[in-house]
Design an enzyme around this catalytic site. Structure first.
Site, short mmCIF file in Angstrom:
data_model
loop_
_atom_site.label_atom_id
_atom_site.label_comp_id
_atom_site.label_asym_id
_atom_site.label_seq_id
_atom_site.Cartn_x
_atom_site.Cartn_y
_atom_site.Cartn_z
N HIS A 213 0.81 -1.22 0.00
CA HIS A 213 0.00 0.00 0.00
C HIS A 213 0.85 1.27 0.00
CE1 HIS A 213 0.39 -0.29 4.52
NE2 HIS A 213 0.49 1.02 4.38
N ASP B 96 0.27 -7.83 1.57
CA ASP B 96 0.56 -6.40 1.50
C ASP B 96 2.07 -6.15 1.52
OD1 ASP B 96 0.05 -3.66 1.36
OD2 ASP B 96 -0.04 -3.44 3.54
N GLY C 106 3.21 6.51 8.01
CA GLY C 106 4.58 6.72 7.52
C GLY C 106 5.53 5.65 7.99
N ASN C 107 5.16 4.94 9.09
CA ASN C 107 5.95 3.80 9.55
C ASN C 107 5.73 2.57 8.69
OD1 ASN C 107 5.95 4.91 12.83
ND2 ASN C 107 7.75 3.88 12.01
N SER C 108 4.65 2.57 7.90
CA SER C 108 4.33 1.39 7.09
C SER C 108 5.51 0.99 6.22
CB SER C 108 3.13 1.69 6.20
OG SER C 108 1.95 1.81 6.96
N LEU D 281 -6.49 -25.71 -2.61
CA LEU D 281 -7.30 -26.92 -2.68
C LEU D 281 -8.70 -26.66 -3.19
CD1 LEU D 281 -6.34 -28.82 0.62
CD2 LEU D 281 -5.41 -29.10 -1.68
N GLY D 282 -9.20 -25.43 -3.05
CA GLY D 282 -10.53 -25.11 -3.55
C GLY D 282 -11.65 -25.48 -2.60
#
Length: 540
Positions: free
Chosen positions: A144, A174, A249-251, A306-307
């Protein structure tokens, strides 16, 4: 002791021998007394020394901890980067101007309109953090942070700025890998083993909160394996929770242990204000490492699939089905009719216990094991199936497929939802708001009302072919509500017994005693399909 042959001694000899024995005995007593005294003295000294050492250590502990923080920051900070992004402006909704681009740049007679146009066309800017894991210029951050960016600028601790480009991203976790092209080797950090992390361990969070470069905060690990569904976290985001201050901002910045190893990527916060509230989440480094290796080698992440939809075996399910322990994953529903599990013969309500001989602890554990399996690999699945009221142990060979992307899964679910038949659209509980609730039998202990599902009612609610008891009302303060039973659900089985009439239901419920385990197999209409679910709770 000295002896003289009998019959050869005089009175003088015997007197000398008596005195010698007395002196030897006295010397022995003296030695014993001296030994006891020395032992007591040494013991007293050691006790004093031991009582003094902890106090000195305690006095030095804050200084030692501070020195450790400083040393870790000194070693890690050179590898932490600030990431600035620029994204193209969103298109305006002024359709009258779409056919004439020059008109947007032409001043009008309205200064306010001109100002709004300029603001609408202004590029969106963002800020985040990252850390270098390869001296040649590979950087880990959050997806992100760089999503939609047309320009990425990476700022090093030295103040040097480099242009960045996205190597690959993984929407499920992410995580993004960004590459810069330096003229020299860059300082880098090492990913540690997040499985070794324990609750209470000291950690440091390093990044650029609010764009403030090289900010270090300290805290501890608050818990592990934290799911954060409230923020839309996926099945592959089981976070390390920390109270180290993490802000916007730490992301993408690193969460570091006391050995200077990265044990997580700072990704999310729990907040009511948008800023630090004492709870932050970091994706564990072992998951990060898996994603990083695949992006670098293949440009994307391929996970096994596996569905099937899964539920975990809880204590109530284990008691009802006679399992030796509350471990395993239940096949709640089939997600893909042509998926690997169906092709291998797995069915709804099968209980998966092992994958290639490795025990499955719960649904999430099974998801993780399958996701980490190489696509195309054949795995041996050990499971239990109920046949004639008895559980049979079986095995199946399953060829693992590739998990579809989140976009593909959403598109598939949307197409199913759009395929609804015409008629009254149900509310969240699946009941048409214009229809009155049918007659029901009151269950005050459970806190819900149920009624028999007639053919007419089943057709009205688009539950054709479904048999069971319709939940028409749930008391918000009752046991049923706590167990996540909802109005609109159809109860088909209770504790392994089919219930198609109120008499069937009465018989099962009246046989329960406080503390008994209850397992209900229910179905509910969601969008364009009827979805099976399993409800587990304790009767009280």
């Amino acid at each position: 002791m000295l002896e003289i042959p009998k019959g050869q001694t005089t009175d003088a000899d015997r007197a000398i021998l008596r005195r010698l024995r007395v002196w030897i005995a006295a010397l022995a007593v003296a030695c014993l007394a001296v030994g006891i005294g020395l032992g007591a003295l040494l013991t007293g000294q050691s006790v004093v020394a031991l009582s003094e050492v902890p106090a000195a250590q305690v006095a030095r502990a804050p200084e030692a901890l501070s020195a450790s923080f400083a040393e870790i920051a000194r070693r890690v900070e050179p590898a932490v980067v600030n990431i600035d992004t620029v994204a193209a402006p969103a298109p305006t909704a002024d359709k009258d101007n779409e056919s004439d681009e020059d008109e947007k740049d032409t001043p009008s007679d309205n200064p306010l309109l001109d100002m709004l146009r300029r603001r609408a066309q202004r590029a969106a800017r963002g800020v985040g953090s990252g850390f270098i894991v390869d001296p040649k210029g590979l950087i880990l951050t959050n997806q992100h942070v760089v999503e939609g960016a047309t320009r990425i600028t990476v700022k090093l601790q030295t103040g040097e700025t480099l242009r960045g480009e996205v190597v690959g991203v993984d929407e499920e976790t992410d995580v993004a890998v960004v590459r810069v092209k330096p003229t020299r080797d860059l300082p880098s950090v090492r990913l540690g083993n997040s499985d070794e992390v324990q609750v209470g361990d000291w950690v440091l969070a390093i990044g650029s909160p609010f764009g403030l470069d090289q900010t270090v905060t300290a805290g501890i690990i608050s818990t592990r394996e934290r799911s954060n569904e409230k923020t839309g976290a996926t099945s592959f985001q089981r976070f390390l929770q920390t109270d180290a201050a993490i802000n916007r901002g730490n992301s993408g910045g690193p969460l570091v242990n006391m050995r200077g190893e990265v044990i997580g990527i700072n990704s999310q916060i729990a907040t009511t204000t948008g800023d630090y509230n004492g709870i932050g989440f970091a994706l564990p480094s072992n998951e990060v490492s898996f994603v990083y290796q695949q992006i670098v080698s293949a440009g994307k992440v391929r996970r096994g699939y596996l569905g099937i939809f899964l539920d975990s075996v809880r204590a109530e399910y284990a008691r009802v089905y006679g399992l030796p322990e509350a471990k395993g994953a239940i096949v709640r529903d089939v997600a893909d009719e042509n998926g690997p599990a169906v092709k291998a013969g797995l069915q709804t309500n099968d209980i998966i216990l092992e994958i290639d001989g490795r025990q499955v602890s719960d649904a999430q554990d099974l998801i993780n094991k399958v996701a980490a399996t190489t696509v195309g690999q054949t795995i041996k699945v050990t499971y239990m199936r109920e046949v004639g009221g008895q559980l049979e142990r079986r095995t199946a060979s399953v060829v693992v497929a590739e998990r579809p992307s989140r976009a593909q899964l959403i598109e598939r679910d949307s197409s199913v939802a759009d395929d609804e038949a015409d008629g009254a659209r149900p509310d969240a509980a699946g009941a048409p708001k214009s229809q009155p609730a049918p007659p029901a039998a009151t269950r005050p202990v459970l806190g819900m009302k149920v009624s028999e599902l007639t053919t007419q009612v089943a057709n009205e609610r688009r539950l054709t072919g479904v048999r069971g008891l319709l939940v028409t009302r749930v008391d918000p303060a009752g046991i049923a509500a706590d167990a996540n039973l909802e109005a609109g659900m159809v109860i088909q089985r209770v504790n392994r017994r089919a219930v198609t009439s109120l008499a069937d239901f009465d018989k099962v419920i009246e046989s329960l005693n406080p503390g008994d385990a209850v397992v209900m197999h229910v179905v509910v209409r969601v969008g364009g399909r009827v979805e099976p679910r399993i409800v587990q709770f304790t009767f009280q």
